[in-house]
Design a protein around this motif. Structure first.
Motif, short mmCIF file in Angstrom:
data_model
loop_
_atom_site.label_atom_id
_atom_site.label_comp_id
_atom_site.label_asym_id
_atom_site.label_seq_id
_atom_site.Cartn_x
_atom_site.Cartn_y
_atom_site.Cartn_z
N LYS A 110 0.83 -1.20 0.00
CA LYS A 110 0.00 0.00 0.00
C LYS A 110 0.87 1.26 0.00
O LYS A 110 0.59 2.23 -0.71
N GLU A 111 1.93 1.24 0.81
CA GLU A 111 2.84 2.39 0.85
C GLU A 111 3.45 2.66 -0.52
O GLU A 111 3.52 3.80 -0.98
N LEU A 112 3.92 1.60 -1.18
CA LEU A 112 4.55 1.76 -2.49
C LEU A 112 3.55 2.23 -3.54
O LEU A 112 3.88 3.04 -4.41
N LEU A 113 2.33 1.73 -3.48
CA LEU A 113 1.31 2.15 -4.43
C LEU A 113 0.98 3.64 -4.29
O LEU A 113 0.75 4.34 -5.28
N LEU A 114 0.97 4.13 -3.05
CA LEU A 114 0.60 5.52 -2.80
C LEU A 114 1.76 6.49 -2.94
O LEU A 114 1.57 7.63 -3.34
N ALA A 115 2.97 6.04 -2.63
CA ALA A 115 4.11 6.96 -2.54
C ALA A 115 5.04 6.91 -3.74
O ALA A 115 5.94 7.75 -3.84
N THR A 116 4.89 5.95 -4.64
CA THR A 116 5.79 5.83 -5.79
C THR A 116 5.00 5.66 -7.08
O THR A 116 3.78 5.47 -7.06
N ASP A 117 5.72 5.72 -8.19
CA ASP A 117 5.12 5.48 -9.51
C ASP A 117 5.47 4.09 -10.03
O ASP A 117 5.36 3.83 -11.23
N LEU A 118 5.90 3.20 -9.15
CA LEU A 118 6.25 1.84 -9.56
C LEU A 118 5.07 1.15 -10.23
O LEU A 118 3.91 1.32 -9.81
N LYS A 119 5.35 0.36 -11.25
CA LYS A 119 4.31 -0.47 -11.84
C LYS A 119 3.85 -1.50 -10.82
O LYS A 119 4.60 -1.90 -9.92
N VAL A 120 2.60 -1.94 -10.96
CA VAL A 120 2.04 -2.90 -10.01
C VAL A 120 2.89 -4.17 -9.97
O VAL A 120 3.11 -4.75 -8.90
N ALA A 121 3.40 -4.60 -11.11
CA ALA A 121 4.25 -5.79 -11.14
C ALA A 121 5.51 -5.59 -10.31
O ALA A 121 5.98 -6.52 -9.63
N ASP A 122 6.07 -4.37 -10.35
CA ASP A 122 7.27 -4.08 -9.55
C ASP A 122 6.94 -4.05 -8.06
O ASP A 122 7.73 -4.49 -7.22
N VAL A 123 5.76 -3.53 -7.72
CA VAL A 123 5.32 -3.53 -6.32
C VAL A 123 5.19 -4.97 -5.83
O VAL A 123 5.62 -5.31 -4.72
N PHE B 108 -6.99 0.78 -6.01
CA PHE B 108 -6.60 1.33 -4.71
C PHE B 108 -5.75 2.58 -4.90
O PHE B 108 -5.97 3.60 -4.24
N ARG B 109 -4.79 2.51 -5.81
CA ARG B 109 -3.93 3.67 -6.07
C ARG B 109 -4.75 4.84 -6.61
O ARG B 109 -4.58 5.99 -6.18
N ARG B 110 -5.65 4.57 -7.53
CA ARG B 110 -6.45 5.63 -8.13
C ARG B 110 -7.36 6.30 -7.10
O ARG B 110 -7.54 7.52 -7.11
N ARG B 111 -7.91 5.52 -6.19
CA ARG B 111 -8.85 6.08 -5.22
C ARG B 111 -8.15 6.83 -4.10
O ARG B 111 -8.64 7.87 -3.65
N THR C 47 -4.65 -11.02 -6.50
CA THR C 47 -5.68 -11.80 -5.81
C THR C 47 -5.65 -11.55 -4.30
O THR C 47 -6.68 -11.28 -3.68
N VAL C 48 -4.45 -11.62 -3.71
CA VAL C 48 -4.31 -11.44 -2.26
C VAL C 48 -4.66 -10.00 -1.87
O VAL C 48 -5.35 -9.76 -0.87
N PHE C 49 -4.19 -9.04 -2.66
CA PHE C 49 -4.45 -7.63 -2.35
C PHE C 49 -5.94 -7.32 -2.40
O PHE C 49 -6.48 -6.68 -1.49
N LYS C 50 -6.62 -7.80 -3.44
CA LYS C 50 -8.05 -7.51 -3.56
C LYS C 50 -8.84 -8.16 -2.43
O LYS C 50 -9.78 -7.57 -1.89
N ARG C 51 -8.43 -9.37 -2.03
CA ARG C 51 -9.11 -10.05 -0.93
C ARG C 51 -8.98 -9.25 0.37
O ARG C 51 -9.91 -9.15 1.15
N ALA C 52 -7.81 -8.66 0.61
CA ALA C 52 -7.56 -7.95 1.86
C ALA C 52 -8.09 -6.51 1.83
O ALA C 52 -8.66 -6.04 2.81
N ALA C 53 -7.91 -5.80 0.71
CA ALA C 53 -8.23 -4.38 0.65
C ALA C 53 -9.57 -4.09 -0.01
O ALA C 53 -10.07 -2.96 0.07
N GLY C 54 -10.15 -5.09 -0.67
CA GLY C 54 -11.43 -4.89 -1.33
C GLY C 54 -11.34 -4.22 -2.68
O GLY C 54 -12.35 -3.96 -3.33
#
Length: 400
Positions: free
Chosen positions: A334-347, A374-377, A361-368
């Motif tokens: 979550k920190e990397l998604l919000l604080a960097t421009d890394l591609k999701v694959a790199d995260v 998540f990054r866009r919102r 799959t794991v991220f969507k199950r935990a964060a909804g």
């Protein structure tokens, strides 16, 4: 031009919260495409103009006469700040302040704290609700909250070791989780701890509210803070204002928006655990979780049996070692998604996931939400979304 609506965002100042309210409202206005929106701070509200709608972000200095002036200048007013909450004409959409306090408590409970304290800057309604949420959540787990008896004047000058604030900080049982109802108060508490020789976060961990970088990065270690979701509040406030302007009935009850979460920084990056073996195990997990380690790696690193490790982690943290490793990976993601421009694959790779598909799959199950959603919102823009001094109607050329 006759189809365009004149919208005023009337704020108490140019704080981080007010800035994010404007950004969120601006985003909604851009989607509508037919609003002429401008922003003015308290003392400069253009009350001589007739506005189609007003979004009010009021502060503690705002009084009823000022609100009455806005009501004379418009037929539609929505408030997005929890001041003057007893004015019956106001429709309120804003922070869920009790949930902010509860989230702060959960942040500390997850870190094993047994001693809790709180600082408030004044008796505002929002402050009282945050304090209630914090106190109620801590007491639910059987702990008490200590509150400072120092006055607001004592905490306004953190460089002075003038008695009450210093004594209160020294007398707190250690390690202690200190919740401050704003980043400004957290900043003051951090400096006061430094003045009286208290280590942050090892002796006192400090958490503020608003994620205002003017304060969070003005001290070392940087301050952790609850992000209040102000942009979404601005967006939803503008949406409600639009509904009123279309003739829809106002809501019967205030609408509360949950906070986004806690932005973790150094001031709470600690573990309040007395057991040295368990503390070593948790530190190892948090240091290496994103390297793809498993429970077996933790067992080998701290020389505990797997059964003993499972028992100790579950007793203190309320979850298994495997769950703690997964939680750490997701928090870092979550920190990397919000604080960097890394591609999701790199995260995904940097947080120890063997594949992008597994991470999503794991991220969507935990964060909804999927990581991209998540990054866009939740990602916060770095500045104002528009120049309020030269605002033009959306969808119109600048020379119109």
């Amino acid at each position: 031009m006759s189809d365009f609506k004149r919208i005023l965002i009337a704020t108490y100042g140019e704080s981080g919260y007010a800035r994010d309210i404007v950004i969120g409202a601006n985003r909604y206005a851009y989607e509508v495409g037919s609003w002429f929106m401008t922003h003015a701070i308290e003392g400069q509200w253009p009350l001589e103009v007739r506005w189609d709608g007003v979004l009010g972000c009021f502060g503690w200095r705002t009084n009823r006469d000022q609100v009455a002036g806005l009501l004379r200048a418009t037929s539609h007013l929505v408030s997005v700040a929890q001041f003057l909450n007893d004015v019956p004409e106001l429709i309120f959409i804003g922070q869920d302040n009790e949930r902010i306090g509860a989230l702060a408590a959960e942040h500390f409970l997850d870190r094993g704290f047994r001693h809790y304290a709180m600082l408030k800057d004044a008796g505002y309604w929002s402050t009282l609700l945050r304090a209630k949420g914090y106190r109620d959540r801590v007491s639910k787990d059987g702990f008490e909250v200590r509150e400072s008896k120092a006055t607001w004047a004592d905490w306004r000058h953190p460089g002075r070791d003038a008695g009450r604030q210093g004594r209160w900080l020294r007398e707190l049982p250690k390690p202690c989780a200190l919740f401050c109802n704003s980043d400004g108060v957290a900043w003051q508490a951090s400096i006061s701890c430094h003045v009286v020789g208290i280590a942050v976060p090892d002796e006192v961990a400090i958490l503020g509210v608003d994620d205002n970088e003017l304060y969070t990065h003005a001290v070392t270690p940087a301050l952790s803070s609850v992000r209040t979701n102000a942009e979404r509040i601005g967006y939803e406030g503008a949406r409600q204002l639009h509904a009123l302007m279309r003739g829809e009935k106002p809501p019967r009850e205030p609408r509360l928006i949950e906070p986004e979460g806690v932005m973790l920084r150094g001031s709470t990056d600690t573990i309040a655990i007395d057991d040295p073996e368990l503390k070593a195990a948790v530190r190892f997990m948090r240091a290496h979780a994103c390297e793809g380690i498993g429970v077996g790696d933790v067992v080998r690193a701290v020389a505990l049996s797997r059964r003993t490790l499972e028992m100790k982690v579950r007793r203190v943290l309320g979850r298994t070692p495997r769950q703690e490793l997964a939680r750490q990976r997701l928090e870092r993601a979550k920190e990397l998604l919000l604080a960097t421009d890394l591609k999701v694959a790199d995260v995904a790779r940097r947080t120890g996931f063997e594949s992008l598909e597994r991470f999503v799959t794991v991220f969507k199950r935990a964060a909804g939400l999927r990581p991209t959603d998540f990054r866009r919102r939740h990602r916060r823009p770095t500045g104002w979304a528009f120049d309020v001094a030269a605002a033009q109607p959306y969808g119109q050329p600048a020379d119109h």
